[in-house]
Design a protein around this motif. Structure first.
Motif, mmCIF file in Angstrom:
data_model
loop_
_atom_site.group_PDB
_atom_site.id
_atom_site.type_symbol
_atom_site.label_atom_id
_atom_site.label_comp_id
_atom_site.label_asym_id
_atom_site.label_seq_id
_atom_site.Cartn_x
_atom_site.Cartn_y
_atom_site.Cartn_z
ATOM 1 N N THR A 1 4.378 -41.447 -20.652
ATOM 2 C CA THR A 1 4.448 -41.819 -19.357
ATOM 3 C C THR A 1 3.499 -42.182 -18.635
ATOM 4 O O THR A 1 2.089 -41.958 -19.291
ATOM 5 N N ARG B 1 1.495 -41.208 -16.541
ATOM 6 C CA ARG B 1 0.174 -40.130 -16.259
ATOM 7 C C ARG B 1 0.276 -39.150 -17.225
ATOM 8 O O ARG B 1 -0.384 -38.127 -17.282
ATOM 9 N N GLY B 2 0.899 -39.609 -18.453
ATOM 10 C CA GLY B 2 0.874 -38.569 -19.547
ATOM 11 C C GLY B 2 -0.174 -38.838 -20.500
ATOM 12 O O GLY B 2 -0.742 -39.731 -20.553
ATOM 13 N N SER C 1 -4.851 -45.410 -20.721
ATOM 14 C CA SER C 1 -4.665 -44.490 -19.524
ATOM 15 C C SER C 1 -5.639 -44.527 -18.572
ATOM 16 O O SER C 1 -6.535 -45.225 -18.822
ATOM 17 N N LYS D 1 -9.484 -40.316 -8.597
ATOM 18 C CA LYS D 1 -8.995 -39.089 -8.042
ATOM 19 C C LYS D 1 -8.335 -39.125 -6.551
ATOM 20 O O LYS D 1 -7.302 -38.468 -6.292
ATOM 21 N N GLY E 1 -4.842 -40.359 -6.907
ATOM 22 C CA GLY E 1 -3.992 -39.819 -7.951
ATOM 23 C C GLY E 1 -3.771 -40.436 -9.141
ATOM 24 O O GLY E 1 -3.002 -39.951 -9.978
ATOM 25 N N GLN E 2 -4.674 -41.434 -9.577
ATOM 26 C CA GLN E 2 -4.579 -42.063 -10.999
ATOM 27 C C GLN E 2 -5.415 -41.315 -11.901
ATOM 28 O O GLN E 2 -5.267 -41.449 -13.023
ATOM 29 N N ILE F 1 -6.024 -38.490 -14.626
ATOM 30 C CA ILE F 1 -5.613 -37.558 -15.431
ATOM 31 C C ILE F 1 -6.390 -36.291 -15.556
ATOM 32 O O ILE F 1 -7.279 -36.187 -15.856
ATOM 33 N N TYR F 2 -5.389 -35.030 -15.593
ATOM 34 C CA TYR F 2 -6.047 -33.751 -15.826
ATOM 35 C C TYR F 2 -5.054 -33.184 -16.719
ATOM 36 O O TYR F 2 -3.975 -33.670 -16.989
ATOM 37 N N ASP G 1 -1.340 -32.836 -16.103
ATOM 38 C CA ASP G 1 -0.572 -34.133 -16.387
ATOM 39 C C ASP G 1 0.025 -34.320 -17.636
ATOM 40 O O ASP G 1 0.527 -35.166 -17.802
ATOM 41 N N LYS H 1 2.308 -34.524 -20.517
ATOM 42 C CA LYS H 1 3.947 -34.834 -20.600
ATOM 43 C C LYS H 1 4.280 -35.041 -22.121
ATOM 44 O O LYS H 1 3.832 -35.965 -22.613
ATOM 45 N N THR I 1 9.507 -26.470 -14.886
ATOM 46 C CA THR I 1 8.490 -26.986 -13.935
ATOM 47 C C THR I 1 7.341 -25.750 -13.695
ATOM 48 O O THR I 1 7.835 -24.690 -13.989
#
Length: 346
Positions: free
Chosen positions: A18, A20-21, A39, A220, A223-224, A226-227, A230, A232, A289
């Motif tokens: 995904t 953000r994955g 990514s 950051k 919101g782009q 990745i941590y 995130d 998936k 979740t």
């Protein structure tokens, strides 16, 4: 347990990416997290969407910690985890200062796990003081190689040249790092040579300790970035542990999750026991979740058998400390090897 691992790893289906994955692969020794090339794991503040910077033409890699391309762009490899503390910026600043490169030409890549990177632990305030000598030596190696290349090109003594802001000069002529890289550069250093490289005096550091724009601040903010949260993969569930009352000796007698049945996204509660008794019984709440799993922990009742330290109070600990201090042996607890001389000598 096999069902749990299957769901956690998505073993029944191929992982699907995904936006953000990132990829997760299970190995015999643990979980390896790898970011796909497209990514936002490697942040490039000069590009609006934060995509990784790609080198232009040939690159020069004085060490595995970074490369320089024909545009003079410097990409620093970061092995520490980003948890909001701007560790990439801090480490890149150490290298850039010693390399003598302009900050606007510096980028970072959070690398994948590999044995060559050594101990990739982030914690205990290790990141900076452990990285300090490594990245300074790496930066000094690049600066030295580039100065030597410029000296050879001009037929002059390298001792009369200086580097600043990604360029080398002898006072009358100047050449950029990018141009030197474009002309071809191949210089390697042994560990002994690296250790012997002269580093800048602390008084000459121009980036360390100064206010600079964090290299991953933009991604950051939007919101782009990745941590780990995130991550998936298909079939993935979230687990939230319920800690036992004591570190040792605890045992799970029964679990009542009836109060969590109506929570949307709640799956089940798993009890993990260690037959050897080394690790206490753990209760892990699973949900579709993270919010569902965490919410469910407040509605689940666990009947524990506590270890023998369950009723130890702060007053008990202080009393034991006073007892040790007043005893003949002093306040230091004896070990099997009370003499530390051999350990320090080694």
């Amino acid at each position: 347990m096999a069902n749990l691992i299957s769901r956690l790893t998505g073993a029944e289906t191929q992982p699907q990416m995904t936006r953000r994955g990132f990829l997760v692969s299970m190995t015999a020794v643990g979980v390896a997290f790898g970011f796909p090339q497209a990514s936002h794991a490697a942040m490039n503040p000069a590009v609006p969407d934060g995509t990784p910077v790609t080198p232009n033409g040939d690159t020069f890699e004085p060490s595995m910690w970074y490369w320089i391309d024909a545009d003079g762009q410097v990409n620093v490899n970061i092995i520490r985890a980003e948890m909001g503390q701007h560790v990439g910026t801090a480490i890149a600043r150490i290298l850039a200062d010693e390399l003598e490169v302009a900050w606007e030409n510096v980028h970072i890549t959070h690398v994948d796990t590999a044995e060559k990177w050594g101990l990739m632990v982030t914690g205990g305030s290790w990141s900076i003081w452990q990285s300090w000598p490594v990245y300074r030596q790496a930066g000094a190696a690049g600066r030295t190689a580039l100065i030597e290349a410029a000296a050879a090109k001009w037929g002059v003594d390298a001792s009369g040249l200086t580097a600043r802001d990604g360029a080398v000069t002898d006072g009358t002529q100047t050449i950029s790092y990018g141009d030197l890289v474009a002309e071809g550069l191949d210089r390697s250093f042994t560990e002994e040579e690296l250790a012997a490289l002269p580093l800048k005096p602390h008084a000459d550091l121009r980036l360390v300790g100064q206010d600079v724009h964090p290299l991953d601040l933009d991604t950051k903010t939007t919101g782009q970035a990745i941590y780990g949260l995130d991550a998936k993969v298909d079939g993935m569930v979230y687990g939230v542990p319920m800690l036992p009352p004591t570190r040792y000796g605890s045992k799970v007698n029964a679990v009542d999750d009836s109060g969590a049945k109506d929570i949307k996204g709640y799956l089940e509660t798993v009890v993990i026991e260690d037959p050897s008794g080394t690790v206490p019984g753990w209760v892990v709440v699973l949900g579709k979740t993270l919010h569902a799993a965490r919410t469910a922990t407040y509605e689940i009742s666990v009947d524990w058998t506590s270890g023998e330290t369950a009723n130890v109070s702060e007053e008990d600990i202080q009393a034991r400390s006073r007892e040790l201090i007043q005893g003949e042996e002093g306040s230091i607890l004896h070990t099997e090897q009370p003499d530390t001389t051999a350990a320090f000598d080694a």
